[in-house]
Scaffold this motif. Structure first.
Motif, PDB file in Angstrom:
ATOM      1  N   TYR A 150      -7.398  -2.512  -7.911  1.00 55.67           N
ATOM      2  CA  TYR A 150      -6.944  -1.862  -6.620  1.00 55.67           C
ATOM      3  C   TYR A 150      -5.456  -1.414  -6.791  1.00 55.67           C
ATOM      4  O   TYR A 150      -4.868  -1.749  -8.070  1.00 55.67           O
ATOM      5  CB  TYR A 150      -6.690  -3.038  -5.725  1.00 55.67           C
ATOM      6  N   ALA A 151      -5.152  -0.548  -6.052  1.00 52.22           N
ATOM      7  CA  ALA A 151      -3.626  -0.058  -6.246  1.00 52.22           C
ATOM      8  C   ALA A 151      -3.009  -0.145  -4.747  1.00 52.22           C
ATOM      9  O   ALA A 151      -3.541  -0.151  -3.659  1.00 52.22           O
ATOM     10  CB  ALA A 151      -3.674   1.242  -6.515  1.00 52.22           C
ATOM     11  N   LEU A 152      -1.630  -0.619  -4.811  1.00 54.03           N
ATOM     12  CA  LEU A 152      -1.026  -0.847  -3.620  1.00 54.03           C
ATOM     13  C   LEU A 152      -0.426   0.431  -3.025  1.00 54.03           C
ATOM     14  O   LEU A 152      -0.073   1.376  -3.808  1.00 54.03           O
ATOM     15  CB  LEU A 152       0.270  -1.838  -3.754  1.00 54.03           C
ATOM     16  N   ASP A 153      -0.422   0.380  -1.545  1.00 55.56           N
ATOM     17  CA  ASP A 153       0.178   1.489  -0.950  1.00 55.56           C
ATOM     18  C   ASP A 153       1.649   1.290  -0.745  1.00 55.56           C
ATOM     19  O   ASP A 153       1.976   0.425   0.363  1.00 55.56           O
ATOM     20  CB  ASP A 153      -0.771   1.793   0.298  1.00 55.56           C
ATOM     21  N   TYR A 154       2.499   2.092  -1.104  1.00 57.92           N
ATOM     22  CA  TYR A 154       4.039   1.831  -0.883  1.00 57.92           C
ATOM     23  C   TYR A 154       4.474   1.845   0.536  1.00 57.92           C
ATOM     24  O   TYR A 154       5.120   0.923   0.978  1.00 57.92           O
ATOM     25  CB  TYR A 154       4.634   2.873  -1.570  1.00 57.92           C
ATOM     26  N   ASP A 155       3.848   2.787   1.470  1.00 58.88           N
ATOM     27  CA  ASP A 155       4.008   2.977   2.812  1.00 58.88           C
ATOM     28  C   ASP A 155       3.649   1.618   3.571  1.00 58.88           C
ATOM     29  O   ASP A 155       4.598   1.195   4.330  1.00 58.88           O
ATOM     30  CB  ASP A 155       3.602   4.006   3.403  1.00 58.88           C
ATOM     31  N   LYS A 156       2.582   1.168   3.180  1.00 58.64           N
ATOM     32  CA  LYS A 156       2.039  -0.197   3.857  1.00 58.64           C
ATOM     33  C   LYS A 156       2.940  -1.353   3.485  1.00 58.64           C
ATOM     34  O   LYS A 156       3.280  -1.962   4.394  1.00 58.64           O
ATOM     35  CB  LYS A 156       0.633  -0.524   3.485  1.00 58.64           C
ATOM     36  N   CYS A 157       3.384  -1.447   2.307  1.00 62.73           N
ATOM     37  CA  CYS A 157       4.290  -2.456   1.898  1.00 62.73           C
ATOM     38  C   CYS A 157       5.534  -2.272   2.575  1.00 62.73           C
ATOM     39  O   CYS A 157       6.071  -3.365   3.014  1.00 62.73           O
ATOM     40  CB  CYS A 157       4.471  -2.492   0.450  1.00 62.73           C
ATOM     41  N   ALA A 158       6.082  -1.028   2.664  1.00 59.98           N
ATOM     42  CA  ALA A 158       7.399  -0.916   3.069  1.00 59.98           C
ATOM     43  C   ALA A 158       7.365  -1.101   4.753  1.00 59.98           C
ATOM     44  O   ALA A 158       8.485  -1.830   5.344  1.00 59.98           O
ATOM     45  CB  ALA A 158       7.784   0.630   2.854  1.00 59.98           C
TER      46      ALA A 158
ATOM     47  N   PHE B 289     -11.773   0.584  -0.686  1.00 55.91           N
ATOM     48  CA  PHE B 289     -10.723   0.385  -1.328  1.00 55.91           C
ATOM     49  C   PHE B 289     -10.726   1.321  -2.572  1.00 55.91           C
ATOM     50  O   PHE B 289     -11.771   1.862  -3.263  1.00 55.91           O
ATOM     51  CB  PHE B 289     -10.863  -1.114  -2.039  1.00 55.91           C
ATOM     52  N   TYR B 290      -9.463   1.950  -2.628  1.00 52.47           N
ATOM     53  CA  TYR B 290      -9.396   2.964  -4.106  1.00 52.47           C
ATOM     54  C   TYR B 290      -9.116   2.270  -5.351  1.00 52.47           C
ATOM     55  O   TYR B 290      -8.533   0.833  -5.140  1.00 52.47           O
ATOM     56  CB  TYR B 290      -8.117   3.801  -3.770  1.00 52.47           C
ATOM     57  N   ILE B 291     -10.088   2.616  -6.214  1.00 52.62           N
ATOM     58  CA  ILE B 291      -9.916   1.792  -7.495  1.00 52.62           C
ATOM     59  C   ILE B 291      -9.077   2.562  -8.543  1.00 52.62           C
ATOM     60  O   ILE B 291      -9.414   3.963  -8.722  1.00 52.62           O
ATOM     61  CB  ILE B 291     -11.141   1.181  -8.158  1.00 52.62           C
ATOM     62  N   ASP B 292      -8.024   2.060  -9.011  1.00 53.94           N
ATOM     63  CA  ASP B 292      -7.426   3.104 -10.165  1.00 53.94           C
ATOM     64  C   ASP B 292      -8.159   3.296 -11.299  1.00 53.94           C
ATOM     65  O   ASP B 292      -8.251   2.191 -11.965  1.00 53.94           O
ATOM     66  CB  ASP B 292      -5.906   2.259 -10.028  1.00 53.94           C
TER      67      ASP B 292
ATOM     68  N   LYS C   3      -4.271   0.705  -1.223  1.00 52.02           N
ATOM     69  CA  LYS C   3      -4.784   2.263  -0.852  1.00 52.02           C
ATOM     70  C   LYS C   3      -6.213   2.084  -0.491  1.00 52.02           C
ATOM     71  O   LYS C   3      -7.114   1.238  -1.135  1.00 52.02           O
ATOM     72  CB  LYS C   3      -4.505   2.918  -2.049  1.00 52.02           C
ATOM     73  N   THR C   4      -6.510   3.050   0.428  1.00 49.85           N
ATOM     74  CA  THR C   4      -8.188   3.066   0.780  1.00 49.85           C
ATOM     75  C   THR C   4      -8.553   4.536   0.601  1.00 49.85           C
ATOM     76  O   THR C   4      -7.596   5.411   0.621  1.00 49.85           O
ATOM     77  CB  THR C   4      -8.248   2.594   2.078  1.00 49.85           C
ATOM     78  N   ASN C   5      -9.564   4.767   0.328  1.00 52.35           N
ATOM     79  CA  ASN C   5     -10.387   6.377   0.431  1.00 52.35           C
ATOM     80  C   ASN C   5     -10.441   6.784   1.860  1.00 52.35           C
ATOM     81  O   ASN C   5     -10.326   5.823   2.754  1.00 52.35           O
ATOM     82  CB  ASN C   5     -11.706   6.307  -0.473  1.00 52.35           C
ATOM     83  N   ALA C   6     -10.837   8.124   1.845  1.00 50.92           N
ATOM     84  CA  ALA C   6     -11.377   8.534   3.148  1.00 50.92           C
ATOM     85  C   ALA C   6     -12.161   7.835   3.893  1.00 50.92           C
ATOM     86  O   ALA C   6     -12.356   7.561   5.117  1.00 50.92           O
ATOM     87  CB  ALA C   6     -11.478  10.052   3.034  1.00 50.92           C
ATOM     88  N   ASP C   7     -13.233   7.289   3.251  1.00 53.93           N
ATOM     89  CA  ASP C   7     -14.212   6.420   4.092  1.00 53.93           C
ATOM     90  C   ASP C   7     -13.913   5.033   4.398  1.00 53.93           C
ATOM     91  O   ASP C   7     -14.749   4.122   4.815  1.00 53.93           O
ATOM     92  CB  ASP C   7     -15.435   6.548   3.103  1.00 53.93           C
TER      93      ASP C   7
END
Length: 294
Positions: A93-101, A84-87, A77-81
């Motif tokens: 880091y946190a995985l983006d389900y849509d990207k993995c799918a 990387f998004y940090i949980d 997952k990434t932020n608007a800028d």
């Protein structure tokens, strides 16, 4: 391992925070201890190490695909800028389900499973497994949802090793002679159609042929089925054994199911109520598997 890495990072962060605050000018006699908010802010400014995974997909066509730490990072997952998004609950880091799918879907398309003169294990509606040899079948589909969840777990648990995707049969028809019932399963294995049926007359030796079949090229509408001593007009013809046995509407019947087939069954076809035949016709196509068992 992940916990050890996180604890190590936190230890380094705490030491750095303390050192920086001690070096900073202070108006008090003692340096202030860093607050939790300051620690969290400092952690957020750091990039944790990439997940040290090495996942090698193996496909039936002999090809492979490797998910390295660098590729895993493209699935986070990434932020608007764009950072990387940090949980905040894991400081990782946190995985983006849509990207993995999307990755799983692309791999499934590029490496679709095709079986030629292979075997198929078919699981009936009541859980019985029937094995068929010498089957040429190309309707395998990937269980995308479960495969995506598997990939996400493998990355975040730092999996190192090989993996073969799980394939399943696409849409198919099941006919159970004993139950005098038929089902159609969609690509996700869900029953989306079912009906009572009347199969071949067993008392006259016309029982519907058991086995693994597929809808043939003779599938059509508004035709007349002609045999010895009969000519039956039907609206929906879905043959699976050449052009001699198939599923079709039987408007001359008033009831279906039960024990009718034993003494008043068909010449070998699978008789259906008109409305049921019409809806099934819209679901199947040439090549759709038809499994007849008892």
């Amino acid at each position: 391992m992940r916990k050890v890495i996180r604890n190590t990072v936190l230890g380094v962060v705490l030491a750095l925070c303390s050192a920086l605050l001690l070096l900073a000018p202070s108006t008090s006699a003692e340096a202030a201890e860093p607050t939790q908010d300051e620690i969290n802010a400092f952690i957020a400014s750091l990039n944790p190490v990439a997940p040290p995974c090495d996942i090698v997909y193996k496909f039936s066509d002999g090809e492979t695909y490797e998910v390295t730490p660098a590729i895993a990072m493209t699935l986070m997952k990434t932020n608007a800028d764009g950072s990387f998004y940090i949980d905040p609950t894991t400081n990782y880091y946190a995985l983006d389900y849509d990207k993995c799918a999307a990755v799983v879907g692309a791999l499934a398309i590029q490496h679709s499973k095709k079986s030629t003169s292979n075997s198929v294990d078919f699981v009936t509606h009541d859980g019985e497994t029937i094995h068929y040899d010498g089957i040429s079948y190309s309707g395998w589909t990937v269980d995308t949802q479960n495969e995506t969840l598997w990939l996400m777990n493998a990355i975040m648990t730092f999996y190192n090793g090989e993996h073969e995707m799980t394939y399943k049969m696409g849409g198919y028809v099941e006919v159970d002679i004993s139950d005098q019932h038929a089902w159609y399963y969609d690509d996700n294995g869900n029953v989306v159609w079912d009906s009572d049926v009347v199969t071949g007359n067993t008392s006259r030796g016309n029982g519907t042929t058991l086995g693994y079949w597929t809808i043939t090229k003779y599938m059509t509408t508004n035709t007349t089925l002609v045999g010895e001593n009969y000519a039956s007009p039907v609206s929906y013809w879905m043959p699976f054994k050449g052009n001699s046995e198939g599923l079709h509407d039987a408007t001359w019947r008033s009831s279906f199911g039960g024990q009718i087939y034993k003494t008043s069954g068909s010449h070998g076809c699978v008789n259906l109520p008109y409305a049921k035949a019409k809806s099934l016709y819209s679901l199947v196509h040439v090549g759709t598997p038809v499994i007849v068992h008892q």
